[in-house]
Design an enzyme around this catalytic site. Structure first.
Site, PDB file in Angstrom:
ATOM      1  N   ASP A 100      -3.627 -41.622  11.328  1.00  0.00           N
ATOM      2  CA  ASP A 100      -3.402 -40.272  11.851  1.00  0.00           C
ATOM      3  C   ASP A 100      -4.724 -39.659  12.288  1.00  0.00           C
ATOM      4  O   ASP A 100      -5.703 -39.699  11.529  1.00  0.00           O
ATOM      5  CB  ASP A 100      -2.832 -39.362  10.750  1.00  0.00           C
ATOM      6  CG  ASP A 100      -1.328 -39.533  10.576  1.00  0.00           C
ATOM      7  OD1 ASP A 100      -0.745 -40.384  11.268  1.00  0.00           O
ATOM      8  OD2 ASP A 100      -0.756 -38.801   9.746  1.00  0.00           O
TER       9      ASP A 100
ATOM     10  N   LYS B 160       4.160 -38.052  17.215  1.00  0.00           N
ATOM     11  CA  LYS B 160       5.378 -37.723  16.489  1.00  0.00           C
ATOM     12  C   LYS B 160       6.231 -36.717  17.241  1.00  0.00           C
ATOM     13  O   LYS B 160       5.713 -35.756  17.816  1.00  0.00           O
ATOM     14  CB  LYS B 160       5.034 -37.113  15.123  1.00  0.00           C
ATOM     15  CG  LYS B 160       4.451 -38.105  14.123  1.00  0.00           C
ATOM     16  CD  LYS B 160       4.200 -37.402  12.799  1.00  0.00           C
ATOM     17  CE  LYS B 160       3.323 -38.216  11.878  1.00  0.00           C
ATOM     18  NZ  LYS B 160       3.993 -39.390  11.320  1.00  0.00           N
TER      19      LYS B 160
ATOM     20  N   GLY C 237       1.623 -36.949   2.896  1.00  0.00           N
ATOM     21  CA  GLY C 237       0.681 -35.878   2.568  1.00  0.00           C
ATOM     22  C   GLY C 237       0.464 -35.665   1.086  1.00  0.00           C
ATOM     23  O   GLY C 237      -0.109 -34.659   0.687  1.00  0.00           O
TER      24      GLY C 237
ATOM     25  N   ARG D 139      10.279 -51.554  -2.044  1.00  0.00           N
ATOM     26  CA  ARG D 139      10.971 -52.435  -2.998  1.00  0.00           C
ATOM     27  C   ARG D 139      12.483 -52.383  -2.798  1.00  0.00           C
ATOM     28  O   ARG D 139      13.162 -53.403  -2.846  1.00  0.00           O
ATOM     29  CB  ARG D 139      10.639 -52.021  -4.433  1.00  0.00           C
ATOM     30  CG  ARG D 139       9.306 -52.544  -4.917  1.00  0.00           C
ATOM     31  CD  ARG D 139       9.294 -52.595  -6.435  1.00  0.00           C
ATOM     32  NE  ARG D 139       8.050 -53.115  -6.958  1.00  0.00           N
ATOM     33  CZ  ARG D 139       7.845 -54.406  -7.225  1.00  0.00           C
ATOM     34  NH1 ARG D 139       8.800 -55.286  -7.007  1.00  0.00           N
ATOM     35  NH2 ARG D 139       6.687 -54.809  -7.699  1.00  0.00           N
TER      36      ARG D 139
ATOM     37  N   GLY E 197       1.753 -41.765   1.633  1.00  0.00           N
ATOM     38  CA  GLY E 197       1.080 -41.681   0.337  1.00  0.00           C
ATOM     39  C   GLY E 197      -0.044 -42.675   0.134  1.00  0.00           C
ATOM     40  O   GLY E 197      -0.616 -42.749  -0.950  1.00  0.00           O
TER      41      GLY E 197
ATOM     42  N   GLY F 174      -2.006 -41.601   6.748  1.00  0.00           N
ATOM     43  CA  GLY F 174      -1.972 -40.256   7.306  1.00  0.00           C
ATOM     44  C   GLY F 174      -3.167 -39.469   6.855  1.00  0.00           C
ATOM     45  O   GLY F 174      -4.267 -39.591   7.398  1.00  0.00           O
ATOM     46  N   SER F 175      -2.980 -38.700   5.802  1.00  0.00           N
ATOM     47  CA  SER F 175      -4.048 -37.822   5.324  1.00  0.00           C
ATOM     48  C   SER F 175      -5.148 -38.597   4.614  1.00  0.00           C
ATOM     49  O   SER F 175      -6.264 -38.096   4.458  1.00  0.00           O
ATOM     50  CB  SER F 175      -3.455 -36.787   4.370  1.00  0.00           C
ATOM     51  OG  SER F 175      -2.177 -36.397   4.813  1.00  0.00           O
TER      52      SER F 175
END
Lengths: 199, 295
Positions: B25, B82, B154, B166, B215, B236-237
């Site tokens: 990102d 996005k 996030g 999983r 995550g 992402g973050s």
């Protein structure tokens, strides 16, 4: 049986492996430069050429691949592999491995929305070949020793020079393995030549 | 020599070329260049990273086209962007700009709470999030050419991405050993299109690439997701909210390529500084859980 290695830093590695195994030959993923000693031919797969090039630098693949090439062992570059194999890149970019006397335009056919499939006529193959082009490059100049195998919209999309083969499209994404067979032939020939030399 | 654009092979193939890589990102040209230099296979152009979207609240929409354009001009690797779930026009706008991949994403506020976009109508390929095989198969049915776990964006907390990866893997294993006459009932239970489930049973795998997302904050997180069968990772973050973005970006790329080289991952993790601050999922109110968006 011959062993073909697929450079496994990133990209369509598994697809090539499956196709090689389906053709009845041995295939390994090459993640470390020393593995080049175990193989008779190398495939540099499709993926992101910018990324692969950075990873090849980081893990010291540049010189070992060049000596592999100088040892006359066959190399097949598909899409990103063709970009990396070129002696020159169009624009201000610096070329990478410089294995084939061609000038390549990266993303020559455009971005993803311009990606396409088309039937190609390929030198030495009778029936048309369904080729898959993804953000694909093309060669806009080829040197004298280069044998052009396919052209699309006046640009070179497959070529061979001595023991190096390149395609701008992705033979690993289709069920048609004629391109792989061509490479397998090149590898077998080089193995026989090497054996004759040692006799 | 007829030219066929936007075929399944071309759209899914583009995602296959991203395999084993990291998609990052970014919110401007400068970050995009850092991502490219670190070895990212693509960047996701957006206005705010998910942790900032979380903090800001309000309605999160498609990024300002100026940002997307700026990023597209800055790098030569593919650029994704996005669109809100169900927002046909945001997607058409991104497609017209020449974006390489669209993420119909739960990170943004959904535009439609009932229907996802019919992605097979587009030339540009789409990636969508999924938490289980039913959701994965529904998105493929609508024409998604790539999947990713939803995770919990996030948060810097890997637990939800692990759960989703999983779950999908174990459901694929279950379906592949099922007898043919059990499959329709399974399709009904999962809410999965029957034909797609049949294809998954026959081949033992999804017909499209499946990345991990939501995550991932450290090199070890990325390697864990690869170990669990992800084809690649989205971060992402995790990069630009860390103390040292350049180092994190490059370390996550290396850990993804060499995800079983634990010595290397240990070495990479030593020199990093702190990762983004994480959030305990149980501290999130149900309404704050982005993964519940879409169905």
């Amino acid at each position: 049986m011959i062993t073909i290695g697929v450079l496994g830093l990133q990209g369509a590695v598994e697809e090539h492996l499956n196709q090689i195994k389906a053709a009845g030959e041995q295939a390994i993923i090459v993640k470390k430069p020393e593995q080049l000693r175990e193989i008779d031919g190398l495939i540099i797969p499709g993926g992101e050429s910018t990324t692969m090039r950075k990873l090849m630098d980081r893990y010291g693949f540049m010189e070992p691949i060049k000596s592999f090439f100088e040892g006359k062992k066959p190399i097949f570059g598909t899409c990103a592999g063709m970009v990396l194999a070129a002696k020159e890149l169009t624009g201000d970019e610096v070329a990478y491995l410089g294995l084939m006397d061609i000038s390549v335009k990266r993303n020559g056919f455009g971005r993803q929305r311009e990606s396409f499939e088309a039937d190609l006529s390929i030198k030495g193959m009778e029936a048309p070949y369904k080729a898959v082009f993804i953000r694909a490059p093309f060669a806009d100049e080829v040197g004298e020793g280069v044998e052009v195998l396919a052209v699309y919209e006046e640009n070179v999309v497959a070529a061979r020079q001595d023991h190096v083969l390149v395609s701008a499209f992705h033979p690993e994404l289709t069920g048609d393995d004629r391109f792989l067979q061509l490479f397998i032939e090149m590898v077998k020939t080089s193995v026989i030549k090497a054996e004759l030399k040692t006799c | 020599m007829e030219k066929l654009l936007g075929t399944d092979t071309v759209k899914r193939g583009m995602a296959q070329m991203q395999k084993g890589g990291v998609i990052m990102d970014v919110i401007n040209a400068e970050q995009a260049k850092i991502a490219e230099a670190s070895g990212a296979v693509a960047v996701m152009a957006l206005e705010r990273v998910p942790s900032d979207i979380r903090a800001a609240g309000g309605v999160a929409r498609m990024a300002d086209p100026r940002i997307v354009e700026e990023v597209m001009n800055a790098v030569s690797i593919p650029v994704m962007a996005k669109a809100r779930i169900g927002h046909i026009v945001e997607s058409r706008v991104l497609e017209s700009m020449g974006v390489d991949y669209i993420d119909e994403s739960e990170v943004l506020t959904p535009a439609d709470e009932e229907y996802h976009i019919l992605k097979s109508d587009f030339t540009v390929p789409f990636v969508c999030g999924c938490r289980d095989l039913g959701e994965a198969a529904r998105r493929i049915g609508e024409g998604a050419s790539m999947l990713r776990t939803k995770g919990e964006p996030g948060t810097g907390n890997i637990v939800e991405a692990v759960r989703h990866m999983r779950k999908v893997q174990s459901q694929i294993r279950k379906v592949s050993i099922m007898s043919d006459d059990e499959l329709m009932t399974e399709a009904k239970n999962l809410g999965a299109p029957f034909e797609i489930l049949r294809e998954i049973k026959r081949t033992g795998k999804l017909p499209v690439v499946n990345f991990a997302a939501g995550g991932i904050a450290t090199p070890a997180d990325a390697a864990l997701m690869m170990e669990l069968g992800a084809d690649g990772v989205f971060v992402g973050s995790g990069i630009f909210k860390s103390e040292t973005p350049e180092k994190f970006a490059s370390a996550i790329v290396q850990a993804t390529t060499y995800f079983t080289d634990y010595e290397l991952i240990g070495k990479l993790s030593k020199e990093l500084g702190s990762a983004m601050k994480g959030i305990d999922i149980s501290k999130l109110a149900p309404a704050e859980r982005m993964q519940e968006r879409g169905w």
